[in-house]
Design a protein around this motif. Structure first.
Motif, PDB file in Angstrom:
ATOM      1  N   TRP A  29       1.277  -0.567   0.592  1.00 31.76           N
ATOM      2  CA  TRP A  29      -0.014  -0.051  -0.375  1.00 31.76           C
ATOM      3  C   TRP A  29       0.738   1.041   0.200  1.00 31.76           C
ATOM      4  O   TRP A  29       0.295   2.426  -0.134  1.00 31.76           O
ATOM      5  CB  TRP A  29      -0.960   0.346   1.212  1.00 31.76           C
ATOM      6  CG  TRP A  29      -0.333   0.156   2.542  1.00 31.76           C
ATOM      7  CD1 TRP A  29      -0.061  -0.467   3.146  1.00 31.76           C
ATOM      8  CD2 TRP A  29       0.100   1.258   3.477  1.00 31.76           C
ATOM      9  NE1 TRP A  29       0.810  -0.845   4.562  1.00 31.76           N
ATOM     10  CE2 TRP A  29       0.463   0.872   4.491  1.00 31.76           C
ATOM     11  CE3 TRP A  29       0.162   2.525   2.931  1.00 31.76           C
ATOM     12  CZ2 TRP A  29       1.643   1.204   5.343  1.00 31.76           C
ATOM     13  CZ3 TRP A  29       1.064   3.409   4.368  1.00 31.76           C
ATOM     14  CH2 TRP A  29       1.028   2.956   5.061  1.00 31.76           C
ATOM     15  N   HIS A  32       2.450   1.272  -4.040  1.00 26.91           N
ATOM     16  CA  HIS A  32       0.924   0.622  -4.911  1.00 26.91           C
ATOM     17  C   HIS A  32       1.651  -0.097  -5.900  1.00 26.91           C
ATOM     18  O   HIS A  32       1.764  -0.638  -7.230  1.00 26.91           O
ATOM     19  CB  HIS A  32       0.772   1.696  -5.592  1.00 26.91           C
ATOM     20  CG  HIS A  32      -0.367   2.476  -4.365  1.00 26.91           C
ATOM     21  ND1 HIS A  32      -2.129   3.460  -5.215  1.00 26.91           N
ATOM     22  CD2 HIS A  32      -1.032   2.070  -3.135  1.00 26.91           C
ATOM     23  CE1 HIS A  32      -1.989   4.003  -3.912  1.00 26.91           C
ATOM     24  NE2 HIS A  32      -1.863   3.048  -3.478  1.00 26.91           N
ATOM     25  N   ARG A  35       0.896  -6.210  -6.946  1.00 26.23           N
ATOM     26  CA  ARG A  35       0.134  -6.263  -8.563  1.00 26.23           C
ATOM     27  C   ARG A  35      -1.420  -5.349  -7.048  1.00 26.23           C
ATOM     28  O   ARG A  35      -2.168  -6.634  -6.672  1.00 26.23           O
ATOM     29  CB  ARG A  35      -0.071  -7.435  -8.472  1.00 26.23           C
ATOM     30  CG  ARG A  35       0.591  -8.287  -8.914  1.00 26.23           C
ATOM     31  CD  ARG A  35      -0.255  -9.109  -9.513  1.00 26.23           C
ATOM     32  NE  ARG A  35       0.915 -10.286 -10.242  1.00 26.23           N
ATOM     33  CZ  ARG A  35       1.767 -11.055 -10.166  1.00 26.23           C
ATOM     34  NH1 ARG A  35       1.687 -12.106  -8.675  1.00 26.23           N
ATOM     35  NH2 ARG A  35       2.703 -12.350 -10.883  1.00 26.23           N
ATOM     36  N   TYR A  36      -1.035  -4.846  -6.204  1.00 30.27           N
ATOM     37  CA  TYR A  36      -1.733  -3.557  -5.691  1.00 30.27           C
ATOM     38  C   TYR A  36      -3.206  -3.265  -6.382  1.00 30.27           C
ATOM     39  O   TYR A  36      -4.017  -3.888  -5.203  1.00 30.27           O
ATOM     40  CB  TYR A  36      -1.435  -1.760  -5.360  1.00 30.27           C
ATOM     41  CG  TYR A  36      -2.092  -1.337  -4.165  1.00 30.27           C
ATOM     42  CD1 TYR A  36      -2.111  -1.329  -3.029  1.00 30.27           C
ATOM     43  CD2 TYR A  36      -3.426  -0.105  -4.821  1.00 30.27           C
ATOM     44  CE1 TYR A  36      -2.906  -0.714  -2.173  1.00 30.27           C
ATOM     45  CE2 TYR A  36      -3.539   0.508  -4.655  1.00 30.27           C
ATOM     46  CZ  TYR A  36      -4.126   0.129  -3.007  1.00 30.27           C
ATOM     47  OH  TYR A  36      -4.174   1.077  -2.387  1.00 30.27           O
ATOM     48  N   GLY A  37      -3.468  -3.149  -7.238  1.00 29.36           N
ATOM     49  CA  GLY A  37      -4.963  -3.032  -8.048  1.00 29.36           C
ATOM     50  C   GLY A  37      -5.817  -4.240  -8.266  1.00 29.36           C
ATOM     51  O   GLY A  37      -6.808  -4.664  -7.705  1.00 29.36           O
ATOM     52  N   LEU A  38      -4.891  -4.942  -8.203  1.00 31.00           N
ATOM     53  CA  LEU A  38      -5.198  -6.611  -8.311  1.00 31.00           C
ATOM     54  C   LEU A  38      -5.621  -7.280  -6.941  1.00 31.00           C
ATOM     55  O   LEU A  38      -6.637  -7.416  -6.694  1.00 31.00           O
ATOM     56  CB  LEU A  38      -4.543  -8.029  -8.499  1.00 31.00           C
ATOM     57  CG  LEU A  38      -4.936  -8.938  -9.379  1.00 31.00           C
ATOM     58  CD1 LEU A  38      -5.944  -8.771 -10.445  1.00 31.00           C
ATOM     59  CD2 LEU A  38      -3.452  -9.855 -10.323  1.00 31.00           C
ATOM     60  N   ARG A  40      -6.708  -5.065  -4.732  1.00 35.52           N
ATOM     61  CA  ARG A  40      -8.108  -4.691  -4.144  1.00 35.52           C
ATOM     62  C   ARG A  40      -9.537  -5.103  -4.707  1.00 35.52           C
ATOM     63  O   ARG A  40     -10.126  -5.173  -3.826  1.00 35.52           O
ATOM     64  CB  ARG A  40      -7.549  -2.240  -4.566  1.00 35.52           C
ATOM     65  CG  ARG A  40      -6.737  -2.539  -3.655  1.00 35.52           C
ATOM     66  CD  ARG A  40      -6.835  -0.695  -4.184  1.00 35.52           C
ATOM     67  NE  ARG A  40      -8.367  -0.472  -4.535  1.00 35.52           N
ATOM     68  CZ  ARG A  40      -8.806   0.472  -5.444  1.00 35.52           C
ATOM     69  NH1 ARG A  40      -7.191   1.734  -5.384  1.00 35.52           N
ATOM     70  NH2 ARG A  40      -9.865   1.024  -5.841  1.00 35.52           N
ATOM     71  N   VAL A  41      -8.910  -5.545  -6.400  1.00 27.58           N
ATOM     72  CA  VAL A  41     -10.027  -5.982  -6.808  1.00 27.58           C
ATOM     73  C   VAL A  41     -10.766  -7.617  -6.185  1.00 27.58           C
ATOM     74  O   VAL A  41     -10.883  -7.319  -6.101  1.00 27.58           O
ATOM     75  CB  VAL A  41      -9.624  -5.807  -8.396  1.00 27.58           C
ATOM     76  CG1 VAL A  41     -10.741  -7.019  -9.343  1.00 27.58           C
ATOM     77  CG2 VAL A  41      -9.395  -5.274  -9.258  1.00 27.58           C
ATOM     78  N   SER A 128     -12.482  -0.939   0.094  1.00 25.28           N
ATOM     79  CA  SER A 128     -11.797  -1.481  -1.015  1.00 25.28           C
ATOM     80  C   SER A 128     -11.857  -1.389  -2.260  1.00 25.28           C
ATOM     81  O   SER A 128     -11.278  -1.115  -3.449  1.00 25.28           O
ATOM     82  CB  SER A 128     -11.588  -2.777  -0.969  1.00 25.28           C
ATOM     83  OG  SER A 128     -12.944  -3.540  -1.399  1.00 25.28           O
ATOM     84  N   GLU A 131     -10.117   2.232  -1.946  1.00 22.77           N
ATOM     85  CA  GLU A 131      -8.290   2.068  -1.421  1.00 22.77           C
ATOM     86  C   GLU A 131      -8.455   0.556  -0.650  1.00 22.77           C
ATOM     87  O   GLU A 131      -9.093   0.017  -0.090  1.00 22.77           O
ATOM     88  CB  GLU A 131      -8.017   3.223  -0.220  1.00 22.77           C
ATOM     89  CG  GLU A 131      -8.440   3.739   0.979  1.00 22.77           C
ATOM     90  CD  GLU A 131      -8.384   4.226   1.405  1.00 22.77           C
ATOM     91  OE1 GLU A 131      -7.523   5.618   1.205  1.00 22.77           O
ATOM     92  OE2 GLU A 131      -8.556   4.664   2.564  1.00 22.77           O
TER      93      GLU A 131
END
Length: 167
Positions: A29, A32, A35-38, A40-41, A128, A131
């Motif tokens: 975090w 980021h 694979r931070y976005g992945l 979060r998803v 989520s 963020e």
């Protein structure tokens, strides 16, 4: 063990305070990465899926009460209890993303939070989307700790034992 060996940092680790890991995100975090976005998803989908599964379990429990023929008053009380507990759990979880609760209040609210688990899962889902849950709080604490560390180190003048003494 000497003082020098205790103050040495491991290679690759910056001096000063380290970021606190967040569940499912570790320390990704901070910048980021990893694979931070992945993640979060995945957390959003997982928490929403768990909330839906929890609703199905509660529906089966409600159907069990109907089969047992406990009466409409008890059925209404159960629905109202779960709705109120879920609303309180949602609010408390949402506030927990912005400030830390004291351990005593966390312990006293544990049973209510377990009953209202759907509210907590929904709060986790909605946070989520924006963020990592708790990222804002951890970022503020980490930034404050870094600033305090920089202030302390900027005032230092080196090793005091190596200073020349005035005569």
């Amino acid at each position: 063990m000497s003082d020098e060996s205790r103050t040495e940092q491991t290679p690759g680790t910056p001096a000063g305070p380290q970021p606190e890991p967040i569940r499912f995100f570790g320390t990704s975090w901070v910048d980021h990465t990893d694979r931070y976005g992945l993640r979060r998803v995945g957390v959003a989908v997982g928490s929403l899926g768990a909330a839906v599964a929890g609703c199905l379990v509660l529906r089966f429990a409600y159907q069990g009460l109907e089969i047992a023929d406990v009466g409409s008053f008890v059925n209404m009380l159960v629905v109202i209890m779960f709705a109120i507990c879920s609303a309180i759990a949602f609010r408390r979880t949402w506030e927990g993303f912005g400030k830390r609760h004291d351990p005593q209040s966390v312990a006293s609210m544990r049973s209510l939070m377990m009953i209202g688990f759907i509210g907590s899962l929904l709060a986790y889902f909605f946070r989520s989307l924006k963020e990592a849950p708790g990222e804002k709080l951890h970022r503020e604490e980490y930034r404050t700790a870094r600033e305090q560390y920089e202030k302390r180190n900027s005032r230092r003048a080196g090793n005091p034992s190596k200073r020349k003494r005035r005569k």
